[in-house]
Scaffold this active site. Structure first.
Site, PDB file in Angstrom:
ATOM      1  N   TYR A  33       0.829  -1.208   0.000  1.00 49.07           N
ATOM      2  CA  TYR A  33       0.000   0.000   0.000  1.00 49.07           C
ATOM      3  C   TYR A  33       0.864   1.260   0.000  1.00 49.07           C
ATOM      4  O   TYR A  33       0.446   2.301  -0.505  1.00 49.07           O
ATOM      5  CB  TYR A  33      -0.907   0.035   1.230  1.00 49.07           C
ATOM      6  N   LYS A  69       3.114 -15.369   2.191  1.00 47.84           N
ATOM      7  CA  LYS A  69       3.297 -16.048   0.905  1.00 47.84           C
ATOM      8  C   LYS A  69       4.795 -16.331   0.778  1.00 47.84           C
ATOM      9  O   LYS A  69       5.465 -15.888  -0.157  1.00 47.84           O
ATOM     10  CB  LYS A  69       2.769 -15.145  -0.224  1.00 47.84           C
ATOM     11  N   ASP A  95      -2.980 -18.262   0.186  1.00 50.29           N
ATOM     12  CA  ASP A  95      -3.992 -18.920  -0.662  1.00 50.29           C
ATOM     13  C   ASP A  95      -4.655 -20.066   0.103  1.00 50.29           C
ATOM     14  O   ASP A  95      -5.869 -20.262   0.046  1.00 50.29           O
ATOM     15  CB  ASP A  95      -3.392 -19.392  -2.000  1.00 50.29           C
ATOM     16  N   ASP A 117      -6.338  -7.160   4.153  1.00 57.60           N
ATOM     17  CA  ASP A 117      -7.471  -6.494   3.503  1.00 57.60           C
ATOM     18  C   ASP A 117      -8.405  -7.546   2.917  1.00 57.60           C
ATOM     19  O   ASP A 117      -9.623  -7.525   3.135  1.00 57.60           O
ATOM     20  CB  ASP A 117      -6.938  -5.565   2.395  1.00 57.60           C
ATOM     21  N   ASP A 139     -12.232  -9.267   4.617  1.00 57.31           N
ATOM     22  CA  ASP A 139     -13.527  -9.240   3.921  1.00 57.31           C
ATOM     23  C   ASP A 139     -14.111 -10.646   3.842  1.00 57.31           C
ATOM     24  O   ASP A 139     -15.324 -10.848   4.021  1.00 57.31           O
ATOM     25  CB  ASP A 139     -13.371  -8.698   2.487  1.00 57.31           C
TER      26      ASP A 139
HETATM   27  C1  IPM Z   1     -10.388  -1.409   3.988  1.00 56.07           C
HETATM   28  C2  IPM Z   1     -10.631  -0.815   2.628  1.00 56.07           C
HETATM   29  C3  IPM Z   1      -9.476   0.113   2.302  1.00 56.07           C
HETATM   30  C4  IPM Z   1      -8.202  -0.711   2.290  1.00 56.07           C
HETATM   31  C5  IPM Z   1      -9.620   0.909   1.002  1.00 56.07           C
HETATM   32  C6  IPM Z   1     -10.945   1.612   0.898  1.00 56.07           C
HETATM   33  C7  IPM Z   1      -8.474   1.869   0.813  1.00 56.07           C
HETATM   34  O1  IPM Z   1     -10.790  -1.815   1.689  1.00 56.07           O
HETATM   35  O2  IPM Z   1     -10.278  -0.634   4.964  1.00 56.07           O
HETATM   36  O3  IPM Z   1     -10.320  -2.636   4.089  1.00 56.07           O
HETATM   37  O4  IPM Z   1      -7.864  -1.324   1.280  1.00 56.07           O
HETATM   38  O5  IPM Z   1      -7.520  -0.746   3.314  1.00 56.07           O
HETATM   39 MG    MG Z   2     -10.901  -3.790   2.519  1.00 54.63          MG
END
Ligand code: IPM
Ligand code: MG
Length: 364
Positions: free
Chosen positions: A144, A192, A224, A248, A252
């Protein structure tokens, strides 16, 4: 003395969910006898429209003089094509906020309340007893932020750079071990290492730290495989510690196992200490600004309310208040209250304000 909390509502559903959450915090304060001064500041697209930047200097100042920051969400279609892209709300506000406030540790608890087993994306027998996984994501390093980053003038090539220093890995690994110590004492470090040099260093440093935590069972897993294991048998995980981009993605995935992204809270912590003796942090729901439902009053406020509970616990050291708030959320769900994103046949469907009112009710 009053604590200070910066309130950055942001875009989309941000103002709706943050609004009801601040009301709830005020009620919790009355009940548990503490006072918070709330200072609002602009962030995201709304800040860009007003000032030309998604993260005005004045907003950073408000954050820096606070004990904690409560953030809604940023971004939306209106700002998707801002040039240069570094001024887009997501990249131009969230990332510099994390960096400027040194919030290197992102804690994302993926909790499936037993009452919501029916809305998990996994088979009921896999999640029957609920789920409780903590993803500890490194937040201020890796691909990032690594330089060089950018594009050749003729658009023929783009580059992002993944860099990790020993110290960056060490401090997040410590958060991983310490978190595991407070839970089931099982830590899975995800990398990884079969391909990436940063991952080999990651694995080395985490392994070197392990002897300091003999009570924590440490394993390593390739990212993975971890993505696969999370949907195959999520109950094997307690705490996952991993680098920025893997965190990240995996957070999710873990979130969806719990039924809805609308349920997931997060804490981004640094090492600064607050006036209360806690850790300075930024608290936000994991979900985004949901422009499609903004202004309709139907967004699920629970992720933000649960983020406020994390704020009370980590930054203000108000454990009793935090636990009471979390219990009120669990009881609200058990009693059958649902927002649209977690709706089930036979349950009571509520909008944002009524859901928040139900939580307040259960707070007693
Ligand atoms: C998160 C989001 C952010 C990230 C984006 C919106 C920059 O996906 O907080 O998980 O990738 O960190
Ligand atoms: Mg995210």
């Amino acid at each position: 003395m009053a604590y200070r909390v910066a309130v950055l509502a942001g875009d989309g559903i941000g103002p709706e969910i943050v609004g009801v959450t601040v009301d709830i915090l005020r009620a919790v304060g009355k009940r548990f006898n503490f006072e918070i001064d709330y200072e609002e500041a602009l962030v995201g697209g709304i800040a860009y429209d007003a000032t030309g930047t998604p993260l005005p200097e004045s907003t950073l100042e408000v954050c820096k003089r606070s004990d904690a920051v409560l953030l809604g969400a940023v971004g939306g279609p209106k700002w998707d094509n801002i040039q240069p892209p570094t001024l887009r709300p997501e990249v131009g506000a969230l990332l510099p906020l994390r960096k400027e406030l040194s919030l290197f540790a992102n804690l994302r608890p993926a909790i499936l309340f037993p009452a919501l087993a029916g809305v998990s994306s996994l088979r009921a027998d896999l999640v029957a007893d609920g789920l409780n996984i903590l993803v500890v994501r490194e937040l201020t390093g890796g691909i990032y932020f690594g330089q060089p980053k950018g594009r050749d003038a003729d658009n023929s090539r783009a580059v992002d750079t993944c860099i990790y220093t020993r110290d960056e890995i060490l401090r997040i690994a410590r958060v991983g071990f310490e978190s595991a110590r407070k839970r089931k004492k099982i830590l899975c470090s995800v990398d990884k290492a079969n391909v990436l040099e940063t991952s080999r260093l990651w694995r080395e440093v985490v392994t070197e730290l392990a002897p300091e935590y003999p009570d924590v069972a440490l394993t390593h897993m390739l990212v993975d495989n971890c993505a696969m294991q999370l949907v195959r048998d999520p109950r094997q995980f307690d705490v996952i510690v991993t680098e920025n981009m893997f965190g990240d993605i995996l957070s999710d995935e873990a979130a969806m196992l719990t039924g809805s992204l609308g349920m997931l809270a997060s804490a981004s912590l640094g090492s600064a200490t607050t006036t209360a003796g806690g850790t300075f942090g930024l608290y936000e729901p994991v979900h985004g600004s949901a422009p499609d439902i903004a202004g309709k009053g139907i967004a699920n406020p629970l992720a933000t309310i649960l983020s406020a509970a994390l704020l009370l616990r980590n930054s203000l050291l108000l454990e009793d208040a935090a636990a009471a708030l979390e219990l009120a959320v669990a009881t609200t769900l058990s009693a059958g209250s649902r927002t649209a994103d977690i709706s089930e046949p036979g349950k009571i469907s509520l909008g944002t304000a009524d859901m928040a009112a139900a939580v307040l009710n259960h707070l007693g």
